[in-house]
Design an enzyme around this catalytic site. Structure first.
Site, PDB file in Angstrom:
ATOM      1  N   HIS A 221      -4.495 -62.492 -32.558  1.00 42.01           N
ATOM      2  CA  HIS A 221      -3.758 -61.847 -33.659  1.00 42.01           C
ATOM      3  C   HIS A 221      -2.258 -62.109 -33.546  1.00 42.01           C
ATOM      4  CE1 HIS A 221      -7.116 -59.834 -35.421  1.00 42.01           C
ATOM      5  NE2 HIS A 221      -7.313 -58.969 -34.435  1.00 42.01           N
TER       6      HIS A 221
ATOM      7  N   HIS B  13      -9.214 -61.629 -38.477  1.00 40.04           N
ATOM      8  CA  HIS B  13     -10.610 -61.474 -38.088  1.00 40.04           C
ATOM      9  C   HIS B  13     -11.465 -62.524 -38.769  1.00 40.04           C
ATOM     10  CE1 HIS B  13     -10.053 -57.146 -36.566  1.00 40.04           C
ATOM     11  NE2 HIS B  13      -9.966 -58.043 -35.597  1.00 40.04           N
TER      12      HIS B  13
ATOM     13  N   CYS C  88     -12.031 -54.004 -32.452  1.00 37.26           N
ATOM     14  CA  CYS C  88     -10.585 -54.165 -32.501  1.00 37.26           C
ATOM     15  C   CYS C  88     -10.035 -53.268 -33.590  1.00 37.26           C
ATOM     16  CB  CYS C  88     -10.249 -55.619 -32.792  1.00 37.26           C
ATOM     17  SG  CYS C  88      -8.513 -55.910 -33.159  1.00 37.26           S
TER      18      CYS C  88
ATOM     19  N   HIS D 142      -8.693 -61.871 -27.529  1.00 39.08           N
ATOM     20  CA  HIS D 142      -8.818 -61.585 -28.961  1.00 39.08           C
ATOM     21  C   HIS D 142      -7.471 -61.122 -29.540  1.00 39.08           C
ATOM     22  CE1 HIS D 142     -10.928 -59.843 -32.581  1.00 39.08           C
ATOM     23  NE2 HIS D 142      -9.837 -59.085 -32.560  1.00 39.08           N
ATOM     24  N   GLU D 143      -6.823 -60.169 -28.872  1.00 41.34           N
ATOM     25  CA  GLU D 143      -5.567 -59.623 -29.410  1.00 41.34           C
ATOM     26  C   GLU D 143      -4.466 -60.681 -29.403  1.00 41.34           C
ATOM     27  OE1 GLU D 143      -5.683 -56.888 -30.997  1.00 41.34           O
ATOM     28  OE2 GLU D 143      -7.666 -56.314 -30.255  1.00 41.34           O
TER      29      GLU D 143
HETATM   30 ZN   LIG Z   1      -8.913 -57.964 -33.933  1.00 38.86          ZN
END
Ligand SMILES: [Zn+2]
Ligand SMILES: [Zn+2]
Length: 478
Positions: A202, A208, A58, A198-199
């Protein structure tokens, strides 16, 4: 990417932006990187460290995860906080939009995968997401080539390297490298579902994670058979937004998500697959449930409700406001009266009464001031008594519609309702004449004449009229 640029991009130097760094700063930065990636923290650029740096990952910085790591390891120097600490949204219902589409993947498959990625997070938290097809949205997902105007260090780098990056709340942007070979099958290419999930983490404020098994660890993970979210991810999102409004978190294993591509060719067709995803109350918990004169079910969760007509085909989730203006989200209980044809809703100590979409004069009222329980578990219009019955813990309360106040001789013990457990989410009278109580994934079928439970089971799998028929077919796992 040079060593210096790499360490700058991922937040391993304490001062921001490019500049010159002393050998001691390089050693310190390398050691922090090695700790985050579970390598021996030598501070020396050796083979394994170089190899690790070249792996796909990432593009969002590791600032906070290595600060957390440094706090845990007293030998490592304490690092300054970088400005990428997460933040959070001040609401729990968020819209999202896929702004454009990756080449070579059919948009409807991408749409299903994105929906599933958001669902991962809503299944384990109090968050609720819905997709908008155009116009503004809280969270926007966009595919870009190379430099795309958010800083040179954020420019995409072609296949491999940085796959995507995202911004912390409340910017609501996740960017994906168009040059990657995105895929929605297991094994081939980069799994778009995993990277989107995953994004999205965020965009919700998650940083992370130093935990190897976490979805939020910075390096790309193949979709495994195990749960996609680890407990580290779940605790992080619950820390920001709380637990699901009722019941416990639902985790889905990776094997559920390996076949977005196959879905278009299976016997169900896309519409029905989308319906199976939209009827996600089937695999979650709801706040309340009731049924009206046409035996249409209303299932409530957060700020939305689903309608399930007698045919068993659930509607898409609809905003509560669209049907019952002024009704707050996350109601405690609901009932439809066979006597008056009105809907009653309870939340906290208050109650609302609607005829159709019209809030009746004088509502909401403070029903708890008249002896009714705050936060009732379940409300049911019970024909035998021609009254509303409110269930709360080990007691039940009875009120007439005219006064909405507690009748004499109540509350009484739940034991009068032989076999009904405490803490139900809702109940309704079905067209078969039985009353059904719901709690978590179970139901209890109650005989109104004998006043006892006759049967119990799992509602999503065993009551076809709950609208979860495609979940039963075994083909589509949602
Ligand atoms: Zn990430
Ligand atoms: Zn970007």
């Amino acid at each position: 990417l040079s060593l210096q640029l790499f360490l700058e991009k991922y937040g391993y130097f304490s001062q921001l932006g490019p500049g010159t760094h002393s050998p001691a700063e390089f050693t310190q930065a390398l050691r922090a990187f090695q700790q985050v990636t579970h390598l021996p923290p030598s501070g020396v650029l050796d083979g394994p460290t170089l190899h690790q740096m070249a792996l796909p990952r990432c593009g969002t910085g590791d600032g906070q995860s290595h600060t957390a790591q440094a706090r845990r390891a007293p030998s490592a120097p304490r690092r300054r906080r970088t400005p990428q600490h997460g933040g959070r949204w001040h609401k729990r219902q968020l819209s999202y939009r896929v702004v454009n589409w990756p080449p070579y993947l059919p948009p409807h498959e991408v749409r299903l995968a994105v929906r599933a990625a958001f669902q991962l997070w809503s299944n384990v938290s109090a968050l609720l997401f819905w997709e908008v097809w155009d116009g503004p949205a809280d969270i926007r997902l966009t595919f870009f080539h190379g430099d795309h105007n958010d800083g040179l260090s954020n420019a995409f780098d072609g296949p491999g390297g940085a796959l995507a990056h995202a911004f912390f709340p409340r910017r609501g942007e996740a960017h994906f490298d168009s040059a990657e070979r995105w895929s929605l099958r297991s094994g081939k290419g980069r799994n778009l579902f995993v990277v989107v999930a995953h994004e999205v983490g965020h965009t919700l404020g998650l940083q992370h994670s130093p935990a190897k098994s976490a979805l939020m660890s910075p390096y790309y993970k193949k979709l495994g058979k195990d749960f996609v979210l680890s407990w580290d991810d779940i605790l992080a999102v619950q820390n920001l937004y709380g637990k699901p409004s009722k019941g416990s978190a639902i985790q889905l294993p990776g094997k559920v998500f390996t076949h977005f591509q196959d879905w278009s060719s299976d016997a169900y067709g896309v519409d029905q697959q989308q319906r199976s995803l939209s009827a996600y109350y089937c695999h979650s918990f709801f706040d309340a449930i009731t049924a009206d004169a046409d035996h249409t079910l209303y299932i409530f969760k957060g700020s939305h409700f689903w309608e399930v007509p007698a045919s068993g085909n659930a509607s898409d989730p609809q905003p509560l406001e669209s049907r019952w203006p002024g009704l707050p989200a996350s109601i405690d209980a609901s009932a439809w009266s066979q006597l008056s044809g009105k809907f009653y809703f309870f939340k906290g100590g208050r109650c609302w009464c609607y005829r159709g979409s019209r809030l009746q004069a004088g509502f909401p009222q403070k029903c708890s001031a008249r002896g009714l329980p705050r936060h009732p578990d379940t409300v049911l219009y019970f024909q035998q008594l021609r009254r509303l019955v409110l269930f709360k813990g080990s007691k039940y309360f009875v009120a007439s519609e005219e006064t909405l106040s507690l009748e004499p001789y109540y509350p009484r013990s739940l034991r009068d309702w032989q076999g009904v457990p405490p803490g139900t989410a809702g109940a309704l009278t079905h067209r078969d004449g039985f009353v059904y109580f719901f709690r978590d994934e179970r139901y209890w079928q109650f005989d109104r004449a004998k006043l006892r439970v006759l049967a119990t089971g799992k509602w999503a799998a065993q009551l076809p009229w709950m609208g979860c028929w495609d979940a039963n077919a075994g083909q589509v796992l949602f």
